[in-house]
Design an enzyme around this catalytic site. Structure first.
Site, PDB file in Angstrom:
ATOM      1  N   HIS A 156      -8.428   2.882   2.173  1.00 14.64           N
ATOM      2  CA  HIS A 156      -8.308   1.492   1.717  1.00 14.64           C
ATOM      3  C   HIS A 156      -9.480   1.269   0.745  1.00 14.64           C
ATOM      4  O   HIS A 156     -10.456   0.606   1.074  1.00 14.64           O
ATOM      5  CB  HIS A 156      -8.375   0.552   2.922  1.00 14.64           C
ATOM      6  CG  HIS A 156      -8.021  -0.870   2.632  1.00 14.64           C
ATOM      7  ND1 HIS A 156      -7.881  -1.377   1.356  1.00 14.64           N
ATOM      8  CD2 HIS A 156      -7.785  -1.913   3.472  1.00 14.64           C
ATOM      9  CE1 HIS A 156      -7.575  -2.658   1.430  1.00 14.64           C
ATOM     10  NE2 HIS A 156      -7.501  -3.006   2.700  1.00 14.64           N
TER      11      HIS A 156
ATOM     12  N   ARG B 141       0.352  -1.396  -1.560  1.00 15.66           N
ATOM     13  CA  ARG B 141       0.081  -1.075  -0.146  1.00 15.66           C
ATOM     14  C   ARG B 141       1.356  -0.510   0.464  1.00 15.66           C
ATOM     15  O   ARG B 141       2.447  -1.047   0.244  1.00 15.66           O
ATOM     16  CB  ARG B 141      -0.349  -2.308   0.635  1.00 15.66           C
ATOM     17  CG  ARG B 141      -0.447  -2.033   2.123  1.00 15.66           C
ATOM     18  CD  ARG B 141      -1.055  -3.149   2.897  1.00 15.66           C
ATOM     19  NE  ARG B 141      -2.487  -3.237   2.645  1.00 15.66           N
ATOM     20  CZ  ARG B 141      -3.308  -4.045   3.323  1.00 15.66           C
ATOM     21  NH1 ARG B 141      -2.831  -4.833   4.273  1.00 15.66           N
ATOM     22  NH2 ARG B 141      -4.591  -4.081   3.056  1.00 15.66           N
TER      23      ARG B 141
ATOM     24  N   LYS C  65      17.060  -0.789   0.021  1.00 17.70           N
ATOM     25  CA  LYS C  65      18.335  -0.134  -0.332  1.00 17.70           C
ATOM     26  C   LYS C  65      18.139   1.368  -0.510  1.00 17.70           C
ATOM     27  O   LYS C  65      19.054   2.073  -0.924  1.00 17.70           O
ATOM     28  CB  LYS C  65      18.871  -0.710  -1.644  1.00 17.70           C
ATOM     29  CG  LYS C  65      19.111  -2.203  -1.630  1.00 17.70           C
ATOM     30  CD  LYS C  65      19.508  -2.666  -3.042  1.00 17.70           C
ATOM     31  CE  LYS C  65      19.110  -4.099  -3.270  1.00 17.70           C
ATOM     32  NZ  LYS C  65      19.051  -4.427  -4.704  1.00 17.70           N
TER      33      LYS C  65
ATOM     34  N   ARG D 257      -5.507 -10.888   2.991  1.00 19.32           N
ATOM     35  CA  ARG D 257      -6.650 -10.791   2.085  1.00 19.32           C
ATOM     36  C   ARG D 257      -6.393  -9.957   0.841  1.00 19.32           C
ATOM     37  O   ARG D 257      -6.646 -10.394  -0.271  1.00 19.32           O
ATOM     38  CB  ARG D 257      -7.860 -10.118   2.783  1.00 19.32           C
ATOM     39  CG  ARG D 257      -8.831 -11.016   3.429  1.00 19.32           C
ATOM     40  CD  ARG D 257      -9.384 -10.314   4.632  1.00 19.32           C
ATOM     41  NE  ARG D 257      -8.274  -9.978   5.493  1.00 19.32           N
ATOM     42  CZ  ARG D 257      -7.734 -10.837   6.346  1.00 19.32           C
ATOM     43  NH1 ARG D 257      -8.248 -12.024   6.484  1.00 19.32           N
ATOM     44  NH2 ARG D 257      -6.685 -10.512   7.079  1.00 19.32           N
ATOM     45  N   THR D 258      -5.929  -8.716   1.050  1.00 18.64           N
ATOM     46  CA  THR D 258      -5.891  -7.786  -0.073  1.00 18.64           C
ATOM     47  C   THR D 258      -4.929  -8.291  -1.151  1.00 18.64           C
ATOM     48  O   THR D 258      -5.274  -8.349  -2.328  1.00 18.64           O
ATOM     49  CB  THR D 258      -5.497  -6.382   0.415  1.00 18.64           C
ATOM     50  OG1 THR D 258      -6.320  -6.054   1.533  1.00 18.64           O
ATOM     51  CG2 THR D 258      -5.689  -5.348  -0.661  1.00 18.64           C
TER      52      THR D 258
HETATM   53  N1   CP Z   1      -8.852  -6.299   5.098  1.00 20.34           N
HETATM   54  C1   CP Z   1      -7.536  -6.257   4.816  1.00 20.34           C
HETATM   55  O1   CP Z   1      -7.021  -5.269   4.295  1.00 20.34           O
HETATM   56  O2   CP Z   1      -6.852  -7.389   5.159  1.00 20.34           O
HETATM   57  P1   CP Z   1      -5.305  -7.611   4.917  1.00 20.34           P
HETATM   58  O3   CP Z   1      -4.559  -6.622   5.774  1.00 20.34           O
HETATM   59  O4   CP Z   1      -5.051  -9.039   5.315  1.00 20.34           O
HETATM   60  O5   CP Z   1      -5.019  -7.366   3.462  1.00 20.34           O
END
Ligand code: CP
Length: 317
Positions: free
Chosen positions: A132, A104, A83, A54-55
């Site tokens: 998040h 991320r 590396k 999603r993100t």
């Molecule tokens: N909700 C969420 O962060 O989903 P993903 O891990 O798929 O990005």
């Protein structure tokens, strides 16, 4: 020229700024086509050292729908992190290519390290079990849209409240609004961390900690389900013991208010039965779409492009 701005936690925006961001997201939802060239010539980098559906795709779709372009990597093994390159060096390199970066990383604080060395806005797209923030913006916009206001409700947060970074971000964000009562529903091993309950106590924000979902579901206006975070457990045995502690099914949902909304940041494993998906209270797929609109609004905000598209391209007099 405004100073470079990043998003590390939802608290980086004031409540007024969040209101403006959500108003912008609502406008984008209603007038999507009029934003199709808002980011012409701009590039978003998505640097994902941890899996995501999603993100990452929502950020990439957001930039594409704004008319911009996207570069990036979807796992650390396909980047020079494999590396031994540091996050600090990587972001300095990305700053030479892109206008904005969503990152991320499995380590808490990694996005902050990147922001400190970056020449472009950095968005924390999840850092370990810490924060998040764009999931929280998604959750807040969903709640505002479905409940009608960000306040005056009882919310149950259920599942892995220890490792779930979406839960930690959301509680901090909601603590700024009034009339909210939290009910934390978890097994004792996965309780919300003490620093969060201490924060709530110090601000006289009402909360309860319970184990059984059945006991509290009739009193909830919102139920935020979460997955047990397998990747953050130290041993598989504990994960297996706890993974199916909660399963929301039709029978359990029958005891909830007809107006309650069920949210989930997704991905789901077993904690919501698929027979709940067609219930009008199931809001977790619409929630994904709110995430797209709020990320579009966030990109425009951090690139300082929001005013250019007021009145949908019409001249302001
Ligand atoms: N909700 C969420 O962060 O989903 P993903 O891990 O798929 O990005």
């Amino acid at each position: 020229m405004n100073e470079l701005r990043h998003l590390m936690t939802p608290l980086d925006f004031t409540v007024d700024e969040l209101d403006r961001l959500f108003d912008k997201a609502d406008d984008i939802k209603s007038h999507l086509a009029s934003y199709a060239h808002s980011c012409d010539g701009r590039i978003l980098a998505t640097c994902f050292y941890e899996p995501s559906t999603r993100t990452r795709l929502s950020f990439e779709t957001a930039m594409l729908r704004l008319g911009g372009k996207v570069i990036g990597f979807a796992d650390a093994s396909s980047s020079s992190a494999s590396k031994g390159e540091s996050v600090a060096d990587t972001i300095r390199v990305i700053s030479c290519f892109a206008d904005i970066c969503a990152m991320r990383h499995p380590k808490e604080g990694a996005a902050m390290v990147a922001a400190a060395r970056s020449g472009i806005p950095v968005i924390n797209a999840g850092d370990g079990g810490h924060q998040h923030p764009t999931q929280t913006l998604t959750d807040l916009l969903t709640i505002r849209s479905l409940h009608g206001e960000l306040g005056n409700f009882t919310i149950g947060l259920c599942g892995d409240l220890k490792f779930g970074r979406t839960v930690h971000s959301l509680i901090h964000a909601l603590a700024r609004y009034s009339g909210i009562r939290f009910i934390f529903i978890s097994p004792p091993e996965l309780k919300v961390p003490d620093y969060i309950t201490e924060m709530l106590k110090s601000r006289n924000i009402p909360f309860e900690e319970v184990i059984r979902l059945d006991d509290v579901i009739p009193s909830l206006d919102l139920l935020y389900m979460t997955r047990v975070q397998r990747e953050r457990f130290f041993n598989e045995e504990d994960y297996v013991r706890l993974k199916d502690f909660y399963i929301l099914d039709k029978e359990k949902l029958s005891r909830a208010k007809s107006t309650m909304h069920v949210l989930h940041p997704l991905p789901r494993v077993n904690e919501i039965s698929v027979d709940v998906d067609d219930d009008p209270r199931a809001a977790y797929f619409p929630q994904v779409q709110y995430g797209l609109f709020v990320r579009m609004a966030l990109i425009l905000t951090l690139l300082d492009l929001t005013d250019e598209h007021m009145n949908h391209g019409l001249l302001k007099w």
